[in-house]
Write an enzyme that holds these catalytic residues in place. Structure first.
Site, PDB file in Angstrom:
ATOM      1  N   ASP A 102       0.834  -1.206   0.000  1.00  0.00           N
ATOM      2  CA  ASP A 102       0.000   0.000   0.000  1.00  0.00           C
ATOM      3  C   ASP A 102       0.871   1.259   0.000  1.00  0.00           C
ATOM      4  O   ASP A 102       2.046   1.223   0.376  1.00  0.00           O
ATOM      5  CB  ASP A 102      -0.897   0.033   1.245  1.00  0.00           C
ATOM      6  CG  ASP A 102      -1.908  -1.105   1.225  1.00  0.00           C
ATOM      7  OD1 ASP A 102      -2.244  -1.575   0.130  1.00  0.00           O
ATOM      8  OD2 ASP A 102      -2.337  -1.509   2.320  1.00  0.00           O
TER       9      ASP A 102
HETATM   10  N1  URA Z   1      -1.323  -6.123   3.522  1.00  0.00           N
HETATM   11  C1  URA Z   1      -1.784  -4.862   3.640  1.00  0.00           C
HETATM   12  O1  URA Z   1      -2.816  -4.625   4.254  1.00  0.00           O
HETATM   13  N2  URA Z   1      -1.072  -3.873   3.060  1.00  0.00           N
HETATM   14  C2  URA Z   1       0.085  -4.073   2.414  1.00  0.00           C
HETATM   15  O2  URA Z   1       0.690  -3.128   1.929  1.00  0.00           O
HETATM   16  C3  URA Z   1       0.561  -5.396   2.309  1.00  0.00           C
HETATM   17  C4  URA Z   1      -0.175  -6.411   2.869  1.00  0.00           C
END
Ligand code: URA
Length: 238
Positions: A102
């Site tokens: 993310d």
């Molecule tokens: N899970 C998440 O919630 N965010 C990420 O960036 C990676 C795995």
């Protein structure tokens, strides 16, 4: 000569399954001619166009390990004009991230232009373990901890973490640090898991990916993978 769907998948454009759908749906041209038959064999010199995009033939394969900072998106472009991870790597090749972290997640990210390896790494059947450290709002209770260990249904599919470990509890700030290892690659999966036990994730870092980690890299730093590491990643294919 190689099968058309394999060549499309190896270019990194999409997965082999999606490539097959695109071929069947009449979205693929070889040297300007529509090809709808799965398994059609193509030459390295053939020009392949998928959904109007002519595939680049990968000449130099490159493999990078990045310690992703916050505030970068794992995409090839962004309509909101946010910074994208590939800007951090100095290369002329068209590399892309393997899976997604993310915008606000930090840590280990592999980038490559090797579609075959990217497909191996992203395929769920290869059970590749990713370990994250999450800072949570509130303190995880033992009941919530056991719920997570048993597995939680997310969007209709159960996700069972390989390992969950409470690393630190801070009663003053009412937060805790939890290490969680999963094989799943679904978007936002870690945040969704914790949200199901009523904890928001304040910070999230991917610490390791199979045998790789980013302990020696500062935020924004990257290095090339070694030949040995690339072979070990290929060997993860079941
Ligand atoms: N899970 C998440 O919630 N965010 C990420 O960036 C990676 C795995």
């Amino acid at each position: 000569m190689e099968r058309l769907q394999k060549v499309i998948a190896n270019s990194g454009y999409t997965s082999r399954r999606k490539a097959e759908e695109l071929i069947k749906n009449g979205q693929v041209y070889v040297n300007g001619e529509l090809v709808k038959e799965l398994g059609t064999k193509v030459n390295p010199s053939d020009e392949i166009t998928v959904e109007g995009v002519t595939l680049n033939k990968v000449v130099n394969k490159e493999y990078y390990l990045l310690n992703k900072p916050r505030g970068y998106i794992c995409s090839l472009d962004d309509e909101k004009n946010r910074k994208i991870v590939t800007e951090l790597i100095n290369t002329k090749e068209r590399i892309y991230p393997v899976g997604r972290l993310d915008y606000d997640t930090t840590g280990l990210l592999i980038l490559t232009n090797d579609g075959e390896l990217a497909n191996i790494l992203m395929h769920p059947s290869n059970d590749i373990i990713k370990t994250y450290i999450a800072k949570l709002e509130g303190i995880l209770t033992m009941e919530e901890y056991f719920k997570l260990k048993e597995g939680i249904v997310i969007d209709g599919v159960k996700c069972v973490p390989k390992r969950v470990k409470i690393k630190k509890k801070d009663n003053v700030s009412n937060t805790c640090m939890v290490e969680i290892s999963i094989v799943e690659g679904r978007n936002h999966i870690v945040k969704k898991l914790f949200s199901k036990v009523n904890h928001a994730v304040i910070k999230l870092k991917r610490e390791s990916y199979a045998f790789l980690n980013v302990k020696d890299l500062k935020s924004k730093e990257y290095r090339e993978l070694t030949r040995e590491e690339i072979s070990k990643l290929y060997a993860l294919k079941k």
